[in-house]
Design a protein around this motif. Sequence first.
Motif: not given
Length: 790
Positions: A711-722
């Motif tokens: 899901d795009v939400r998981d993708f964005i959360n992962q990028r925020l954490k990075e």
Amino acid sequence: MRTYQYFLLLFWVGQPYPTFSAPLSKRTSGFPAKKRALELSGNSKNELNRSKRSWMWNQFFLLEEYTGSDYQYVGKLHSDQDRGDGSLKYILSGDGAGDLFIINENTGDIQATKRLDREEKPVYILRAQAINRKTGRPVEPESEFIIKIHDINDNEPIFTKEVYTATVPEMSDVGTFVVQVTATDADDPTYGNSAKVVYSILQGQPYFSVESETGIIKTALLNMDRENREQYQVVIQAKDMGGQMGGLSGTTTVNITLTDVNDNPPRFPQSTYQFKTPESSPPGTPIGRIKASDADMGENAEIEYSITDGEGLDMFDVITDQETQEGIITVKKLLDFEKQKVYTLKVEASNPHVEPRFLYLGPFKDSATVRIIVEDVDEPPVFSKLAYIVQVREDAQVNTTIGSVSAQDPDAARNPVRYSVDRHTDMDRIFNIDSGNGSIFTSKLLDRETLLWHNITVIATEINNPKQSSRVPLYIKVLDVNDNAPEFAEFYETFVCEKAKADQLIQTLRAVDKDDPYSGHQFSFSLAPEAAIGSNFTIQDNKDNTAGILTRKNGYNRHEMSTYLLPVVISDNDYPVQSSTGTVTVRVCACDHHGNMQSCHAEALIHPTGLSTGALVAILLCIVILLVTVVLFAALRRQRKKEPLIISKEDIRDNIVSYNDEGGGEEDTQAFDIGTLRNPEAIEDNKLRRDIVPETLFLPRRTPTARDNTDVRDFINQRLKENDTDPTAPPYDSLATYAYEGTGSVADSLSSLESVTTDGDQDYDYLSDWGPRFKKLADMYGGVDSDKDS
């Protein structure tokens, strides 16, 4: 009367001789100079003939202001050539001819057509002529005659002013001149009494009178007092015809004011006055006012006050207030309740301007008694002197007593006094004082050369009433002690020529001393003992606080010794003797034959050839240019290294780009490539910050590839954490737009500013370790927890 005149005129015209009046003083040419009888005629031509007078008239008279309805008859002209056959014609010319006066051209009768006024014109001069009616030629020459207007009393006297204003001093003697009035009458003063004016007073008696002929007004009553009545109105009448019945009259008003004279002495309304004043009143303080009344005015009412007698003759004074004419009692000297409590004064009031003729009325002065009560006040302590001067040697030890001051309470209670030093006048606390007995002593060492005079203030305060205090200046002079050695007045550096002769003066020395001995400075100069043996120079003391340096040999060689250092000992003759050693630098120089210095440097004896001065300057200039070039090149490289790579308007720093466009969600494939968000491999591996050139290269972290169904939400959360854990991320706030809206999402911000899930996930305490430049940032983020705790 008028008819009688006409009869005489007609009779005179018909007679051979005049019977009314004298002939004219001047006759026109053509008329005989003498009056002659009528011509006698006969039938025979041989008979003797007598020439006849041509004109038989002289002058006419006419009354003014004729009121009849017909023309006023003046007179008749007739010529001997007129035989009554109408062959002659009479012509009239001159003043008013044809207008005021007309003539019957046949009979010669003259008439006045208008009412005449003598005041307008008293005399008319006309000319008459008889001409032949047929030929138009004159039968008689033209001649002048006069018509005089007789006056009647038709004008009343008129005063030169409607209202006269005059003044006269009060208490004047009878017959004192006041003013003169004048009335004029337009009638003829040479004819009758029509213009004879007589003056009389209608109003103003018995105070004033007027002379009937001159109009002079005088006083008629003795001792007229201005204080009783000041203004008078007098009416004066002027009447013509010598004041007889039937005369015309005019009146005028004269306003007369009595001016003031000093005929009233000053008088006090009461005989005794009493005032109170505190003993602390300084000189010049007003105590009270007294006033004497004077019925006069102006300068005659001016009063001078003076103290003539009493116990306080020297303690008080009185001055005059020029505006109110009051006497002001003032303090003249300092008062002391303990010495005297009550004073009695005798004050006199007098007029400075006195009329001698009124001295018989009595003395123009008055006196009153003034009683002054002195009130007791709590006075501050009084020092025994207005100022104190003490002297102290500059070598005095600490706590040395240098003098004392004394003050006491002047009141009867004699309260004890405490002494102190005003520290504003002794900031360095060099001196101190015994609070009980006023002894002054030093608290620090003194130096006359630093400060000669010390001006301090001592305060004396009552112990029972600290508000009562007084001050006194204390001047302390520091006496000189010979504690400074003399020294050279300046730095001496001189030269000696190589070809100098022995005993040649090359320099004069002078010395100064900070001390100031009573007998003046007396310096002595000599070479130091260690330099006196074998010295090439000698010191000659001139015994006038100067000394000269002399050469001891002939010739010097600068190649052997280019510089000599001469230690000179300077001593004073004071006690204790102080001395110092100064060094004089003597350089050996090449001189011309006049003794002028040319060069003092030692020349090289070997390798005389070398680079010239111009070559050395050129080499140095090249080196400087090379160094400047290197520095500029290094500065340019460093500036280029820190220059941002992104300098266009699309730089992401502090820029917000608004597109005003709403996409179609995930199904809108035209807005952006959703596959790029899902596939991290599409991102360049070596993509770094675009705003500046990184100084240290951090290898990008490789993240696992997201699944296709992630899901795009998981993708964005992962990028925020990075991004949160990426050290290469920008240290400033930026706006990242991901353009994702999930199903059932709440409209929360996805900005990196709120990327942390909880407040406790980030610890900003490390910002305090970055130094003062990050103090503001540390205060903003480091204080979050404390604010919450509170």
